[in-house]
Design a protein around this motif. Structure first.
Motif: not given
Length: 241
Positions: A111-128
């Protein structure tokens, strides 16, 4: 996030179909939402999610879970299924700034498989970067080795902290997880509670792991939920420095 602690969950939800009711095809999104709400995580990686499929009554499970948990969400399609879509979901307490989906390779049928991801900004801590995946379930380590290798290459050059969650369909002793361990630090690496099956679990295949930071893990737990899915949800709490 309370007291600089980031609470992360990974959960394979069996398309919100409780295994005890699998033959009847009962869908219980409310129960899945209740499991999530009871733990109050900041980030959730969810596998086996239906969107508009006949078997799930043509509902958008991701959107319903987002509404019932009060979280931001993205759904990522892995395959077309039963008149709709089937794939992964990310839930986040923080606004999602960007998103990406990667098709994972196969060296044999599966079966076809994927990776997914998002970029967030945690206030006072920066990007994740928060990522989610569900690796091949059918072929020993064959497809899974090339799939985890592709995931590692995706994040090889980033210096942003990355947390990945998912059902890797591999025990810690298998090569797939050994490859993961070369790049990421799992939230639990020894004496870890099992994640499947939901009743009398005897294997760990669901993981949370961190790259590009040394945040201490203050808690790692497998929630003893036995009704909602054939996997138990996993929780990790990071102390964000």
């Amino acid at each position: 996030m309370a007291d600089n602690k980031l609470k992360v969950m990974t959960y394979n939800i069996h398309h919100a179909n409780p295994p005890s009711n699998a033959a009847e095809g009962i869908i219980n999104v409310d129960t899945i939402a209740g499991v999530i709400n009871k733990q109050a995580p900041d980030l959730v990686g969810i596998q086996e999610v239906d969107n508009g499929t006949a078997r799930s009554g043509n509902i958008n499970e991701a959107a319903i879970l987002a509404q019932k948990t009060g979280m931001h969400y993205r759904f990522f399609k892995a395959i077309n299924y039963d008149g709709g879509e089937y794939g992964l979901t990310i839930l986040s307490r923080y606004p999602i700034r960007s998103e990406k989906q990667i098709a994972l390779p196969r060296v044999m049928d599966g079966e076809a498989r994927i990776l997914c991801y998002v970029t967030l900004n945690i206030p006072g801590k920066g990007n994740l970067i928060f990522a989610n995946t569900h690796l091949d379930a059918q072929h020993a380590d064959g497809n899974r080795i090339v799939q985890v290798g592709r995931i590692m290459r995706e994040f090889n050059k980033t210096h942003t902290p990355v947390i990945i969650t998912g059902d890797f369909n591999s025990a810690p002793s298998q090569q797939t997880i050994q490859i993961l361990d070369q790049y990421f630090r799992r939230s639990c690496v020894s004496g870890c509670p099992y994640t499947i099956p939901q009743i009398n679990p005897d294997k760990t295949i669901d993981y949370i792991a961190l790259k590009n930071e040394q945040w201490p893990v203050t808690d790692h737990r497998v929630i003893p939920e036995t009704y909602a899915s054939d996997h138990r949800p996993v929780i990790a709490v990071y102390q964000i420095k």
